[in-house]
Scaffold this motif. Structure first.
Motif, PDB file in Angstrom:
ATOM      1  N   ASP A 195       0.827  -1.215   0.000  1.00  0.00           N
ATOM      2  CA  ASP A 195       0.000   0.000   0.000  1.00  0.00           C
ATOM      3  C   ASP A 195       0.862   1.266   0.000  1.00  0.00           C
ATOM      4  OD1 ASP A 195       1.016   0.124   2.552  1.00  0.00           O
ATOM      5  OD2 ASP A 195      -0.920   0.006   3.580  1.00  0.00           O
ATOM      6  N   MET A 196       2.157   1.132  -0.320  1.00  0.00           N
ATOM      7  CA  MET A 196       3.020   2.318  -0.239  1.00  0.00           C
ATOM      8  C   MET A 196       2.644   3.349  -1.303  1.00  0.00           C
ATOM      9  SD  MET A 196       6.725   0.989  -1.530  1.00  0.00           S
ATOM     10  CE  MET A 196       7.535   2.472  -0.966  1.00  0.00           C
ATOM     11  N   PRO A 197       2.900   4.640  -1.028  1.00  0.00           N
ATOM     12  CA  PRO A 197       2.516   5.682  -1.978  1.00  0.00           C
ATOM     13  C   PRO A 197       3.164   5.445  -3.341  1.00  0.00           C
ATOM     14  CG  PRO A 197       3.527   6.640  -0.012  1.00  0.00           C
ATOM     15  CD  PRO A 197       3.588   5.165   0.152  1.00  0.00           C
ATOM     16  N   HIS A 198       2.449   5.793  -4.378  1.00  0.00           N
ATOM     17  CA  HIS A 198       2.913   5.512  -5.731  1.00  0.00           C
ATOM     18  C   HIS A 198       4.229   6.220  -6.026  1.00  0.00           C
ATOM     19  CE1 HIS A 198       1.693   3.218  -9.117  1.00  0.00           C
ATOM     20  NE2 HIS A 198       1.830   4.220  -9.962  1.00  0.00           N
ATOM     21  N   GLU A 199       4.341   7.434  -5.523  1.00  0.00           N
ATOM     22  CA  GLU A 199       5.558   8.205  -5.792  1.00  0.00           C
ATOM     23  C   GLU A 199       6.778   7.530  -5.159  1.00  0.00           C
ATOM     24  OE1 GLU A 199       6.064  12.865  -6.009  1.00  0.00           O
ATOM     25  OE2 GLU A 199       5.970  12.168  -3.942  1.00  0.00           O
ATOM     26  N   ALA A 200       6.620   7.096  -3.911  1.00  0.00           N
ATOM     27  CA  ALA A 200       7.736   6.435  -3.222  1.00  0.00           C
ATOM     28  C   ALA A 200       8.099   5.142  -3.940  1.00  0.00           C
ATOM     29  CB  ALA A 200       7.362   6.157  -1.766  1.00  0.00           C
ATOM     30  N   LEU A 201       7.088   4.429  -4.416  1.00  0.00           N
ATOM     31  CA  LEU A 201       7.339   3.182  -5.149  1.00  0.00           C
ATOM     32  C   LEU A 201       8.166   3.476  -6.401  1.00  0.00           C
ATOM     33  CD1 LEU A 201       4.771   0.395  -5.800  1.00  0.00           C
ATOM     34  CD2 LEU A 201       6.202   1.189  -7.651  1.00  0.00           C
ATOM     35  N   GLY A 202       7.779   4.533  -7.111  1.00  0.00           N
ATOM     36  CA  GLY A 202       8.504   4.893  -8.329  1.00  0.00           C
ATOM     37  C   GLY A 202       9.954   5.240  -8.014  1.00  0.00           C
ATOM     38  N   VAL A 203      10.149   6.000  -6.934  1.00  0.00           N
ATOM     39  CA  VAL A 203      11.508   6.422  -6.568  1.00  0.00           C
ATOM     40  C   VAL A 203      12.355   5.212  -6.178  1.00  0.00           C
ATOM     41  CG1 VAL A 203      12.818   7.652  -4.785  1.00  0.00           C
ATOM     42  CG2 VAL A 203      10.859   8.766  -5.879  1.00  0.00           C
ATOM     43  N   LEU A 204      11.819   4.329  -5.351  1.00  0.00           N
ATOM     44  CA  LEU A 204      12.602   3.164  -4.922  1.00  0.00           C
ATOM     45  C   LEU A 204      12.831   2.212  -6.096  1.00  0.00           C
ATOM     46  CD1 LEU A 204      11.273   2.330  -1.336  1.00  0.00           C
ATOM     47  CD2 LEU A 204      13.402   3.452  -2.000  1.00  0.00           C
ATOM     48  N   GLY A 205      11.804   2.099  -6.942  1.00  0.00           N
ATOM     49  CA  GLY A 205      11.934   1.212  -8.105  1.00  0.00           C
ATOM     50  C   GLY A 205      13.043   1.677  -9.047  1.00  0.00           C
ATOM     51  N   ALA A 206      13.231   2.995  -9.147  1.00  0.00           N
ATOM     52  CA  ALA A 206      14.237   3.536 -10.080  1.00  0.00           C
ATOM     53  C   ALA A 206      15.598   3.710  -9.407  1.00  0.00           C
ATOM     54  CB  ALA A 206      13.746   4.885 -10.611  1.00  0.00           C
ATOM     55  N   SER A 207      15.684   3.397  -8.106  1.00  0.00           N
ATOM     56  CA  SER A 207      16.935   3.701  -7.404  1.00  0.00           C
ATOM     57  C   SER A 207      18.072   2.796  -7.902  1.00  0.00           C
ATOM     58  CB  SER A 207      16.759   3.541  -5.895  1.00  0.00           C
ATOM     59  OG  SER A 207      17.314   2.326  -5.444  1.00  0.00           O
ATOM     60  N   ARG A 208      19.296   3.301  -7.777  1.00  0.00           N
ATOM     61  CA  ARG A 208      20.461   2.548  -8.236  1.00  0.00           C
ATOM     62  C   ARG A 208      21.327   2.115  -7.047  1.00  0.00           C
ATOM     63  NH1 ARG A 208      20.732   2.933 -13.501  1.00  0.00           N
ATOM     64  NH2 ARG A 208      22.908   2.298 -13.568  1.00  0.00           N
ATOM     65  N   VAL A 209      20.660   1.961  -5.896  1.00  0.00           N
ATOM     66  CA  VAL A 209      21.405   1.497  -4.712  1.00  0.00           C
ATOM     67  C   VAL A 209      21.881   0.073  -4.974  1.00  0.00           C
ATOM     68  CG1 VAL A 209      21.250   0.929  -2.251  1.00  0.00           C
ATOM     69  CG2 VAL A 209      20.066   2.954  -3.140  1.00  0.00           C
ATOM     70  N   ARG A 210      23.183  -0.144  -4.840  1.00  0.00           N
ATOM     71  CA  ARG A 210      23.742  -1.470  -5.129  1.00  0.00           C
ATOM     72  C   ARG A 210      24.219  -2.190  -3.870  1.00  0.00           C
ATOM     73  NH1 ARG A 210      20.921  -1.306  -8.372  1.00  0.00           N
ATOM     74  NH2 ARG A 210      21.140  -0.962 -10.589  1.00  0.00           N
ATOM     75  N   VAL A 211      24.642  -1.391  -2.891  1.00  0.00           N
ATOM     76  CA  VAL A 211      25.116  -2.046  -1.669  1.00  0.00           C
ATOM     77  C   VAL A 211      24.621  -1.280  -0.447  1.00  0.00           C
ATOM     78  CG1 VAL A 211      27.373  -0.890  -1.858  1.00  0.00           C
ATOM     79  CG2 VAL A 211      27.163  -2.876  -0.377  1.00  0.00           C
ATOM     80  N   VAL A 212      24.132  -2.029   0.531  1.00  0.00           N
ATOM     81  CA  VAL A 212      23.703  -1.436   1.801  1.00  0.00           C
ATOM     82  C   VAL A 212      24.564  -2.063   2.901  1.00  0.00           C
ATOM     83  CG1 VAL A 212      21.793  -1.124   3.424  1.00  0.00           C
ATOM     84  CG2 VAL A 212      21.335  -1.191   0.954  1.00  0.00           C
ATOM     85  N   HIS A 213      25.307  -1.218   3.613  1.00  0.00           N
ATOM     86  CA  HIS A 213      26.120  -1.697   4.727  1.00  0.00           C
ATOM     87  C   HIS A 213      25.308  -1.488   6.003  1.00  0.00           C
ATOM     88  CE1 HIS A 213      29.724  -1.281   2.069  1.00  0.00           C
ATOM     89  NE2 HIS A 213      29.024  -0.255   1.599  1.00  0.00           N
ATOM     90  N   MET A 214      25.019  -2.562   6.706  1.00  0.00           N
ATOM     91  CA  MET A 214      24.262  -2.439   7.974  1.00  0.00           C
ATOM     92  C   MET A 214      25.248  -2.725   9.099  1.00  0.00           C
ATOM     93  SD  MET A 214      20.772  -4.403   8.637  1.00  0.00           S
ATOM     94  CE  MET A 214      20.780  -5.253  10.148  1.00  0.00           C
ATOM     95  N   VAL A 215      25.443  -1.726   9.976  1.00  0.00           N
ATOM     96  CA  VAL A 215      26.633  -1.760  10.831  1.00  0.00           C
ATOM     97  C   VAL A 215      26.279  -1.710  12.320  1.00  0.00           C
ATOM     98  CG1 VAL A 215      28.872  -0.674  11.214  1.00  0.00           C
ATOM     99  CG2 VAL A 215      27.778  -0.453   8.977  1.00  0.00           C
ATOM    100  N   GLY A 216      26.817  -2.673  13.085  1.00  0.00           N
ATOM    101  CA  GLY A 216      26.622  -2.707  14.533  1.00  0.00           C
ATOM    102  C   GLY A 216      27.894  -2.316  15.253  1.00  0.00           C
ATOM    103  N   ARG A 217      27.733  -1.644  16.392  1.00  0.00           N
ATOM    104  CA  ARG A 217      28.950  -1.240  17.125  1.00  0.00           C
ATOM    105  C   ARG A 217      29.439  -2.363  18.037  1.00  0.00           C
ATOM    106  NH1 ARG A 217      26.378   3.224  21.352  1.00  0.00           N
ATOM    107  NH2 ARG A 217      24.654   1.946  22.074  1.00  0.00           N
TER     108      ARG A 217
END
Ligand code: NAP
Length: 474
Positions: A178-200
């Motif tokens: 049910d996410m907003p259409h605009e946000a869907l479009g933005v995430l769908g077109a994103s070019r994020v290739r790597v996400v670093h999830m970091v714990g201390r």
């Protein structure tokens, strides 16, 4: 007896349910107030859109809000410039604050406020269609991912897992949400290739739950990687048998990933990192260019010590996911250290003494921990205290109709029929886009759908025709 519950998230709704489903004090009537015209709190505005099963909890919460002695009153803000807590006590025998933890904790490191550095809450609010997110002044809709190939998520709790997952989701997986259409479009077109999830700290101290962690490993076209040498710094990694069950299961999942190495095929990657403490958000050309971390080592007591050696992780987006924090409500006591309202078994304490008629439940009572179900026993304890006090509470005279008092204080309450108007408008929007229900992301659209006037637009008020009870309106 008439009770106001402030906040219509899980803790508020479970409190209302406890009050109307008991037999000790007959005929308790409950108004559930919310600042937004929409109910369900973080179930609507926090649970990730792709977690449909958790979202479906809205059906259970709805059943409570449609109870004949429960009335939903959205659009009622309690606090500064709105309805003061003292005014609520003029029209209710008791008030239970279930307002959650509305803001995020900060890192306190240089560069934290650079363009491209956001709290996870800001990102979650955006893809969850929280109307404050679209209210202007926050930048263009693609502000989170424009030009981003590498993102750093700081923290290893469930919110960190949510935002990391949303960053690598593709259109086919987001389309049924049910996410907003605009946000869907933005995430769908994103070019994020790597996400670093970091714990201390180490893997055995990570706060995510195993189900959420495991889900990362099954995302389409996405690889999850861990560094076996980093994991091995945790003494419990070699022998997790002494760990609590949840931590042991997490370590087992991570161990499975460590054994398989990096795969070449997937377009996107989530890298889980540990023993890295953020010391600075680095700048490149006036915006985020990366994060400098200090390497840490376990101190043998569950904490870590710094090593003085650093690692810079390049990134164009930083999401700080280091926990929520309660916000004081003007007129109510507040413990700034814990971000909660001081209480005894849910009874609000002013200077150590019980404040008659005022209660708390949920995150504002116990801090931002636990899953949705944790709110059930928490609300039960508060309801128990309120019922124990009910004889004294019921003796106090209160105004005949709270709606009059709330309107006199400037509120424009949205009753259940107004919310049903929003639901219809969201279903209609989804149909017009060839999707299922799609959330309205803007205040104006929500107000219009709820039958309220839109200030300055010339759209007339036209309150929805509703009786003051919710019964039979679904
Ligand atoms: P959380 O579980 O408290 O995790 C916060 C993370 O931030 C921890 O890893 C913490 O590390 C880290 N952190 C805190 N201060 C830091 C600092 N200064 N520098 C670096 N790291 C720091 O918070 P959350 O993820 O926001 O979740 C809040 C609650 O909502 C939790 O109870 C969560 O389970 C719940 N939730 C559940 C779901 C679900 O069930 N699917 C989804 C979302 C949220 P330390 O441990 O070292 O402090």
């Amino acid at each position: 007896m008439r009770v106001a519950v402030v906040g219509s998230g899980p803790s508020g709704v479970y409190t209302a349910q406890g009050l109307v489903e008991q037999e000790r004090v007959p005929d308790v009537r409950v108004d559930v107030l919310d600042r937004l015209p929409c109910p369900y709190g973080l179930v609507r505005y926090g649970v990730a859109p792709d977690h449909e099963k958790i979202k479906s909890l809205q059906g259970n919460l709805r059943g409570v809000l449609e109870h004949e002695r429960v009335r939903f009153l959205g659009g009622v803000e309690v606090g500064p410039g709105a309805v003061p807590p003292a005014r609520l006590l003029d029209c209710y025998h008791a008030v239970v604050y279930c307002v959650g933890a509305a803001t995020d904790r900060r890192l306190g490191v240089p560069g934290e406020d650079l363009p491209g550095s956001f709290s996870a809450t800001e990102f979650v609010s955006w893809y969850s269609a929280h109307p404050d997110s679209a209210a202007g002044g926050f930048g263009p809709p693609d502000r989170f991912v424009r030009g981003v190939q590498s993102a750093v998520v700081i923290g290893v709790g469930n919110v960190a897992v949510d935002v990391a997952r949303m960053l690598v989701r593709g259109v086919p997986e987001l389309l049924p949400t049910d996410m907003p259409h605009e946000a869907l479009g933005v995430l769908g077109a994103s070019r994020v290739r790597v996400v670093h999830m970091v714990g201390r700290r180490g893997p055995s101290q990570a706060r995510f739950t195993t189900k959420e962690l495991r889900e990362l490993g099954g995302l389409p076209d996405t690889d999850v990687t861990v560094d076996p040498a980093e994991l091995a710094r945790d003494p419990a990694y070699a022998d997790p048998s002494g760990l609590p069950a949840a931590a042991r299961r997490n370590v087992e999942v991570l161990r499975g990933w460590a054994g398989r190495g990096e795969r070449a095929g997937p377009a996107r990657r989530v890298r889980l990192r540990f023993y890295l403490r953020p010391v600075e958000v680095l700048q490149a050309a006036g915006r985020v260019g990366g994060v400098r971390f200090e390497r840490t080592l376990p101190d043998g007591r569950g904490g870590v010590t710094g090593t003085g050696s650093h690692e810079d992780v390049p990134a164009q987006l930083v999401l700080r996911s280091v926990g929520y924090r309660g916000v004081p409500i003007e007129g109510l006591p507040f413990d700034a250290g814990s971000g909660t309202v001081p209480h005894a078994a849910g009874r609000v304490l002013r200077d150590g003494a019980v404040s008659p008629g005022e209660y708390v439940a949920g995150w504002i009572k116990r801090g931002p921990t636990g899953v949705i179900g944790t709110n059930r026993p928490c609300a039960r304890e508060t309801v128990q205290s309120l019922l124990d006090d009910s004889a004294a509470l019921a003796r106090r005279a209160v105004a005949a109709e709270p709606l009059d008092v709330l309107r006199a204080a400037g509120a424009e309450p949205v009753e259940w029929a107004g919310w049903l108007g929003i639901e219809r408008a969201e279903a209609e929007l989804g149909r017009s886009l060839g999707r299922r229900t799609v959330k309205l992301a803007e205040w104006e659209a929500l107000r219009r759908a709820a039958g309220l006037g839109v200030p300055g637009s010339g759209v007339p008020g036209g309150r929805p025709s509703a009786s003051s009870s919710n019964a039979g309106q679904a």
